[in-house]
Design a protein around this motif. Structure first.
Motif, PDB file in Angstrom:
ATOM      1  N   HIS A   1       1.281   6.715   8.510  1.00 21.52           N
ATOM      2  CA  HIS A   1       1.868   5.516   9.131  1.00 21.52           C
ATOM      3  C   HIS A   1       1.257   4.258   8.518  1.00 21.52           C
ATOM      4  CE1 HIS A   1       3.640   2.860  11.996  1.00 21.52           C
ATOM      5  NE2 HIS A   1       2.534   2.636  12.686  1.00 21.52           N
ATOM      6  N   THR A   2       2.065   3.515   7.766  1.00 25.93           N
ATOM      7  CA  THR A   2       1.574   2.252   7.174  1.00 25.93           C
ATOM      8  C   THR A   2       2.348   1.039   7.662  1.00 25.93           C
ATOM      9  OG1 THR A   2       3.024   2.074   5.231  1.00 25.93           O
ATOM     10  CG2 THR A   2       1.110   3.532   5.020  1.00 25.93           C
TER      11      THR A   2
ATOM     12  N   LEU B   1      -2.895   3.986   8.933  1.00 23.97           N
ATOM     13  CA  LEU B   1      -3.555   2.913   8.178  1.00 23.97           C
ATOM     14  C   LEU B   1      -3.931   1.801   9.149  1.00 23.97           C
ATOM     15  CD1 LEU B   1      -4.342   1.211   5.748  1.00 23.97           C
ATOM     16  CD2 LEU B   1      -1.925   0.947   5.200  1.00 23.97           C
TER      17      LEU B   1
ATOM     18  N   HIS C   1      -5.587   8.018   1.563  1.00 24.57           N
ATOM     19  CA  HIS C   1      -4.659   8.436   2.614  1.00 24.57           C
ATOM     20  C   HIS C   1      -4.159   9.848   2.381  1.00 24.57           C
ATOM     21  CE1 HIS C   1      -4.724   4.360   4.016  1.00 24.57           C
ATOM     22  NE2 HIS C   1      -4.032   4.735   5.062  1.00 24.57           N
TER      23      HIS C   1
ATOM     24  N   VAL D   1       0.954   4.851  -2.026  1.00 26.22           N
ATOM     25  CA  VAL D   1       0.813   6.142  -1.324  1.00 26.22           C
ATOM     26  C   VAL D   1       1.944   7.079  -1.757  1.00 26.22           C
ATOM     27  CG1 VAL D   1       0.862   7.300   0.927  1.00 26.22           C
ATOM     28  CG2 VAL D   1      -0.365   5.125   0.688  1.00 26.22           C
TER      29      VAL D   1
ATOM     30  N   SER E   1      -7.388  -1.054   9.760  1.00 27.41           N
ATOM     31  CA  SER E   1      -7.918  -2.165   8.955  1.00 27.41           C
ATOM     32  C   SER E   1      -9.354  -2.476   9.354  1.00 27.41           C
ATOM     33  CB  SER E   1      -7.062  -3.409   9.211  1.00 27.41           C
ATOM     34  OG  SER E   1      -7.644  -4.535   8.597  1.00 27.41           O
TER      35      SER E   1
ATOM     36  N   ILE F   1       0.839  -1.202   0.000  1.00 27.66           N
ATOM     37  CA  ILE F   1       0.000   0.000   0.000  1.00 27.66           C
ATOM     38  C   ILE F   1       0.876   1.255   0.000  1.00 27.66           C
ATOM     39  CG2 ILE F   1      -1.728   1.315   1.308  1.00 27.66           C
ATOM     40  CD1 ILE F   1      -2.850  -1.402   2.287  1.00 27.66           C
ATOM     41  N   ALA F   2       1.958   1.234   0.797  1.00 28.62           N
ATOM     42  CA  ALA F   2       2.806   2.432   0.919  1.00 28.62           C
ATOM     43  C   ALA F   2       3.425   2.834  -0.412  1.00 28.62           C
ATOM     44  CB  ALA F   2       3.899   2.184   1.948  1.00 28.62           C
TER      45      ALA F   2
END
Ligand code: NDP
Length: 337
Positions: free
Chosen positions: A81-82, A125, A244, A16, A127, A12-13
């Motif tokens: 923050h991931t 992040l 995000h 981002v 869930s 995911i990052a």
């Protein structure tokens, strides 16, 4: 904005990071090793240090892990923050999952409060795993919203890797909100709670073994395995990434927990149908068609979802399941699956 992004090597990052760059932000991202930093540098050869830079944080579970990373010149305006463990191949839930998730989150917030007073916005992040009461099963009478919390206990979390992950996301997010309440820092917090995240992979992968769990279902289905659906909602990684960045930019999300799901529910039978229609060359690899009903929706129905806030934050339509499946499988085809 000048942004600290934790865990820049993640699925995911990586998305981002691309959205941040596209929208004109400057970034420092944390990685565990220099080697991982070099791989991201290599992927962005024309970007100078003033646009994209790196901080090495080998283990987010270590106290004060982020003290140095949050200090920057120019100072940071925001943090996303991931970084958090998402592996099912673990032996010690407390050490490998709960500690990094919880300590990683509270440690980061404490470091920002102490050393980075310029930070105004923090986006964490979380869930769907932090929202679901798994004991309720398909719960057709229920609509999941951001008011739902997973009631898992610490003892239950220690039982196995799956519970460990669910507990890690629940306790880390609870700890973040408790930090805001008790420490009253100068920054505001937003948490985003996505369900399964599908979509093409942009980060360097050493092998398919390290492919993120949510995308592994495509590999399994293409290898003829009939997987249970497990959870009936999803979102595309590109929407999660945009969400995000927009949540970070949009002060109106401050203090909010946002169920970041696509509005479209799904079951694995839907994915099989899309694969069948869009990739004739893979038809022979799919599980036997007569068995697909087993991974369809249960006769009694399933819970509903509330995607309204996520849609508003995005400011556009969600990427459809068909598009997400097609783009993911095209990527898998490119890497020779
Ligand atoms: P990845 O496993 O791809 O990324 C996780 C990131 O966290 C990596 O950068 C990893 O570093 C880093 N990390 C993990 N443990 C540590 C540690 N102890 N110290 C330092 N860094 C660490 O996962 P995703 O991108 O898929 O997920 C990221 C977040 O999103 C997680 O919090 C996950 O819970 C959440 N999420 C994911 C969903 C999904 O379907 N993918 C769904 C809902 C939420 P390294 O690469 O070096 O291991």
């Amino acid at each position: 904005m000048h942004v600290l992004l934790t865990g820049g090597s993640g699925f995911i990052a990586t998305h981002v990071l691309h959205v941040l760059l596209d929208r004109g932000h400057t970034i420092v991202t944390t990685l565990r090793t220099q080697d991982k930093a070099q791989k991201i540098k290599d992927a962005h050869p024309t970007l100078g240090k003033n646009k994209l830079d790196f901080a090495i944080v080998p283990d987010i579970a270590v106290p004060q892990a982020f003290d140095a990373a949050v200090q920057s010149n120019p100072p940071f305006d925001a943090v996303i923050h991931t970084a958090s463990p998402l592996s099912m191949s673990i032996t010690d839930v407390q050490k490998e999952v709960l500690d990094p998730a919880i300590q990683g989150t509270t440690g980061l917030l404490a470091s920002i409060k102490r050393f980075a007073p310029s930070v105004k916005r923090v986006v964490v992040l979380s869930s769907l795993a932090a929202m679901v009461d798994f004991s309720k099963g398909d719960w057709p009478s229920h609509r999941y919203t951001a008011d739902d919390w997973n009631p898992i206990t610490h003892e239950e979390a220690l039982q196995d890797a799956v519970n460990g992950y669910r507990g890690s996301k629940t306790f880390a997010e609870q700890a973040a909100w408790a930090f805001m309440k008790h420490e009253k820092p100068a920054f505001s917090l937003t948490t985003l709670n996505p369900p399964f995240v599908f979509g093409p992979v942009m980060q360097h992968l050493s092998s398919l073994e390290v492919l993120n769990n949510s995308n592994k279902r495509f590999v399994a289905l293409l290898n003829g395995m009939l997987l249970p659906t497990t959870f009936y909602c999803w979102i595309d990684v590109r929407d999660v990434a945009l969400g995000h960045v927009k949540a970070m930019e949009d002060e109106s999300t401050a203090g909010e927990r946002i169920f970041f799901t696509s509005g479209e529910q799904y079951c694995n039978k839907d994915i099989l149908q899309i694969l069948d229609e869009e990739f004739p060359e893979f038809q022979q690899r799919l599980p036997d068609r007569a068995s697909w009903e087993k991974v369809g929706y249960p006769a009694g129905g399933v819970y509903k979802i509330d995607a309204n806030r996520a849609r508003k934050v995005l400011g556009k339509d969600f990427i459809s399941l068909r598009q997400s499946v097609v783009d993911t499988v095209k990527w898998l085809r490119e890497i020779g699956i």
